[in-house]
Write a protein that holds these residues in place. Structure first.
Motif, PDB file in Angstrom:
ATOM      1  N   THR A  71       0.838  -1.204   0.000  1.00 38.94           N
ATOM      2  CA  THR A  71       0.000   0.000   0.000  1.00 38.94           C
ATOM      3  C   THR A  71       0.869   1.248   0.000  1.00 38.94           C
ATOM      4  O   THR A  71       0.551   2.237  -0.677  1.00 38.94           O
ATOM      5  CB  THR A  71      -0.939   0.002   1.216  1.00 38.94           C
ATOM      6  N   THR A  75       0.852   4.086  -2.844  1.00 35.78           N
ATOM      7  CA  THR A  75       0.674   5.515  -2.552  1.00 35.78           C
ATOM      8  C   THR A  75       1.780   6.339  -3.169  1.00 35.78           C
ATOM      9  O   THR A  75       1.535   7.406  -3.761  1.00 35.78           O
ATOM     10  CB  THR A  75       0.648   5.738  -1.019  1.00 35.78           C
ATOM     11  N   ASP A  78       1.135   6.543  -6.904  1.00 29.13           N
ATOM     12  CA  ASP A  78       0.010   7.424  -7.218  1.00 29.13           C
ATOM     13  C   ASP A  78       0.405   8.895  -7.080  1.00 29.13           C
ATOM     14  O   ASP A  78       0.024   9.730  -7.913  1.00 29.13           O
ATOM     15  CB  ASP A  78      -1.180   7.115  -6.299  1.00 29.13           C
ATOM     16  N   GLU A  79       1.162   9.201  -6.046  1.00 24.32           N
ATOM     17  CA  GLU A  79       1.606  10.590  -5.855  1.00 24.32           C
ATOM     18  C   GLU A  79       2.474  11.045  -7.022  1.00 24.32           C
ATOM     19  O   GLU A  79       2.357  12.183  -7.497  1.00 24.32           O
ATOM     20  CB  GLU A  79       2.364  10.710  -4.540  1.00 24.32           C
ATOM     21  N   LYS A  94       3.402   0.913  -9.876  1.00 26.11           N
ATOM     22  CA  LYS A  94       2.010   0.826  -9.427  1.00 26.11           C
ATOM     23  C   LYS A  94       1.421  -0.547  -9.741  1.00 26.11           C
ATOM     24  O   LYS A  94       0.769  -1.165  -8.892  1.00 26.11           O
ATOM     25  CB  LYS A  94       1.170   1.922 -10.084  1.00 26.11           C
TER      26      LYS A  94
END
Length: 231
Positions: A71, A75, A78-79, A94
């Motif tokens: 996770t 994150t 995604d950032e 990802k």
């Protein structure tokens, strides 16, 4: 990159470098046999992809991977993609995180992004196909692999994966053609020979199965045993 960081970062990259062809059978086949299909330049390709990331980011990825914090990796990816959605290395990271979370449809979307922005990287196509397969869409996965052949027809992995998918669908003629093309490109592939042997079993060609068993005895005795016992 500092020497102390290199082993962890390379370990992360190496796990990324295990192509979808190996994921197909990794739950049931000896891991050392799966590596027989890895193209010689696979790991350098992934190292090249991730060299675009700053050293602190590589360190952070390695640390998160060591903790199996998928996770956290997701994150981070995604950032980064919010800042720049055109970077294929982040779509790769990802997708990898989503694989570990068994979120296969989302992983397929991530790998589609990788392919979109780096269509010449065959590993992106392979991982996309595997994510589609894991999502229950073999037909789409087959189409993805066929599209990868427009990039290159010189990868034994692409044809091996096609053989696996076609065999799962019961399309033995197409599967046989794909396996044989894979073996033409690299004859030293126990898994491809095993696939041909399983087709021979399904079609009742016991002599052909036995010939493949004999061939596998010296290179992959465990596969030879499994094939000999197949009914």
């Amino acid at each position: 990159m500092r020497p102390s960081v290199l082993p962890a970062a390379v370990g992360f990259v190496r796990r990324l470098a295990i192509g979808a062809a190996f994921i197909l059978a990794s739950c049931t086949l000896p891991q050392q046999l799966l590596w027989s299909l890895i193209p010689d330049d696979t790991i350098p390709v992934f190292l090249a992809n991730l060299k675009g990331l700053e050293t602190p980011v590589q360190e952070r990825l390695a640390a998160l991977e060591a903790k199996r914090d998928w996770t956290g990796i997701l994150t981070l990816a995604d950032e980064a993609l919010i800042k720049d959605s055109r970077r294929p290395e982040w779509w790769l990271v990802k997708g990898y995180a989503l694989e570990q979370l068994a979120r296969w449809p989302e992983a397929a979307t991530a790998y589609a992004g990788m392919v979109q922005f780096n269509p010449l990287d065959l590993e992106g196509w392979f991982r996309l196909a595997e994510a589609e397969r894991k999502s229950g869409n073999n037909s789409k996965a087959i189409n993805t692999l066929e599209r990868s052949l427009q990039v290159s027809r010189e990868s034994p992995v692409a044809f091996f994966m096609l053989g696996e998918l076609q065999r799962e669908q019961g399309n033995f003629r197409s599967a046989t053609q794909a396996y044989r093309e894979s073996l033409r490109l690299n004859s030293d592939q126990p898994l491809a020979w095993f696939g041909l042997g399983m087709i021979a079993v399904a079609e009742g060609r016991i002599e052909d199965r036995n010939a493949i068993v004999e061939r596998l005895q010296s290179t992959a005795p465990e596969l030879a045993k499994r094939l000999a016992e197949a009914r």
